[in-house]
Design an enzyme around this catalytic site. Structure first.
Site, PDB file in Angstrom:
ATOM      1  CG  HIS A 120      -0.175   0.151   2.534  1.00 52.75           C
ATOM      2  ND1 HIS A 120       0.571  -0.876   3.063  1.00 52.75           N
ATOM      3  CD2 HIS A 120      -0.051   1.202   3.391  1.00 52.75           C
ATOM      4  CE1 HIS A 120       1.126  -0.479   4.204  1.00 52.75           C
ATOM      5  NE2 HIS A 120       0.772   0.776   4.420  1.00 52.75           N
ATOM      6  CG  ASP A 122       1.658   4.986   4.899  1.00 48.70           C
ATOM      7  OD1 ASP A 122       1.268   3.824   5.069  1.00 48.70           O
ATOM      8  OD2 ASP A 122       2.788   5.387   5.231  1.00 48.70           O
ATOM      9  CG  HIS A 269       5.179   0.855   3.164  1.00 47.88           C
ATOM     10  ND1 HIS A 269       4.566   1.990   2.678  1.00 47.88           N
ATOM     11  CD2 HIS A 269       4.652   0.655   4.390  1.00 47.88           C
ATOM     12  CE1 HIS A 269       3.725   2.475   3.578  1.00 47.88           C
ATOM     13  NE2 HIS A 269       3.754   1.668   4.626  1.00 47.88           N
ATOM     14  NE  ARG A 284       2.310   6.369   9.168  1.00 46.71           N
ATOM     15  CZ  ARG A 284       1.274   5.767   8.575  1.00 46.71           C
ATOM     16  NH1 ARG A 284       1.344   4.486   8.285  1.00 46.71           N
ATOM     17  NH2 ARG A 284       0.172   6.450   8.305  1.00 46.71           N
TER      18      ARG A 284
END
Length: 293
Positions: A120, A122, A269, A284
């Site tokens: 995907h 993000d 990723h 994150r």
């Protein structure tokens, strides 16, 4: 024989890249297409303007960059992210108390899922998807838990001219509804009434490099608009298989206190959850982006 090679050689020919030398940071490429480890800088300490300029350049050139043996407080992590733009708030995920911009990344023996298990980009379902994500892992398993990254520049460049012409001008729907609804219930996060949905070009142009990249992904893309549904399903299935070719990838093995910074506009990723029942924990910080064109 690889589908990306033939008797006249591979469709991807990177060649030598001399380029301008870096002066204030060390840059060690992981593959010719994607990924580099950065040394000579502490993200928790003062970073000179020249170093910051070279970190920006390294991200543009390598799509994902890695910093090992880093030590940052939550505030330092947020401050580093702000050097690249306004911070993004995740539409669904849990965050650290008092820090809505600091997303929690966690999996352990009680988890029923782990973050990012499929390929995907993000939050591509946002109207203005994130420019980049900065992941700081504070606890990692003794082995396993690698993250794979793939260059969508490389995936686009390897397409035939006929396929590039077909995809040019097409738009795809990206939806967070089927991804986020119920995803974080175990962490005590209640569902929202609705989740983002957006329409983005199948091929986008990077606003910094000017290069074209594929911009559909298994996680969020639901269909290509303006063509029959079965045609959309077939084209997307082929594109997903194509863009997940190992030739476009690098793989990062986490060790204690690393930071990974990837450009969501040109890279995808996938996180491997092969370390159960061991624990992985980190945060994150995500930087806002622009509407894809």
């Amino acid at each position: 024989m690889s589908s990306l090679s033939a008797l006249n050689g591979p469709r991807i020919k990177v060649g030598a890249r001399a380029g301008q030398a870096y002066e204030t940071i060390g840059v060690n490429r992981l593959t010719p297409l994607i990924g580099a480890e950065i040394s000579g800088v502490s993200l928790g300490g003062p970073i000179s303007n020249r170093q910051m300029d070279e970190i920006h350049r390294a991200l543009a050139e390598h799509l994902v960059i890695f910093f090992r043996d880093q030590h940052m407080s939550q505030e330092q992590h947020l401050d580093f992210g702000r050097q690249f733009g306004e911070l993004h708030l995740h539409p669904a995920a849990p965050h650290e108390p008092g820090h809505p911009e600091l997303m929690i990344i966690k999996a352990d023996e009680t988890s029923v899922r782990a973050n990012g298990e499929g390929w995907h980009s993000d939050v591509s379902c946002d109207l203005e998807p994130p420019m980049g994500s900065i992941l700081y892992i504070r606890e990692c398993p003794p082995d396993g838990g690698d993250t794979l990254f793939a260059s969508m520049y490389g995936a686009y460049d390897a397409l035939s001219d006929r396929m590039k012409a077909y995809l040019e001008g097409l738009t795809a729907e990206h939806s967070g509804e089927h991804v986020y609804r119920g995803m974080f219930a175990k962490e005590g996060v209640a569902d929202k009434a609705s989740y983002p949905r957006a329409e983005h070009p199948v091929v986008r142009t990077h606003p910094v490099t000017g290069r074209k990249a594929l911009y559909v992904n298994r996680g969020f893309t639901t269909r290509i608009l303006g063509i029959p549904r079965d045609e959309s399903d077939g084209i997307l299935a082929w594109l997903y298989q194509h863009m997940e070719n190992p030739l476009f990838q690098c793989r990062f093995r986490w060790q204690p206190n690393p930071v990974a910074f990837w450009d969501n506009r040109c890279a995808q990723h996938r996180a491997m959850w092969d370390y159960w029942p061991n624990r992985r924990y980190g945060n994150r910080v995500t930087v806002k982006g622009e509407r894809p064109v």
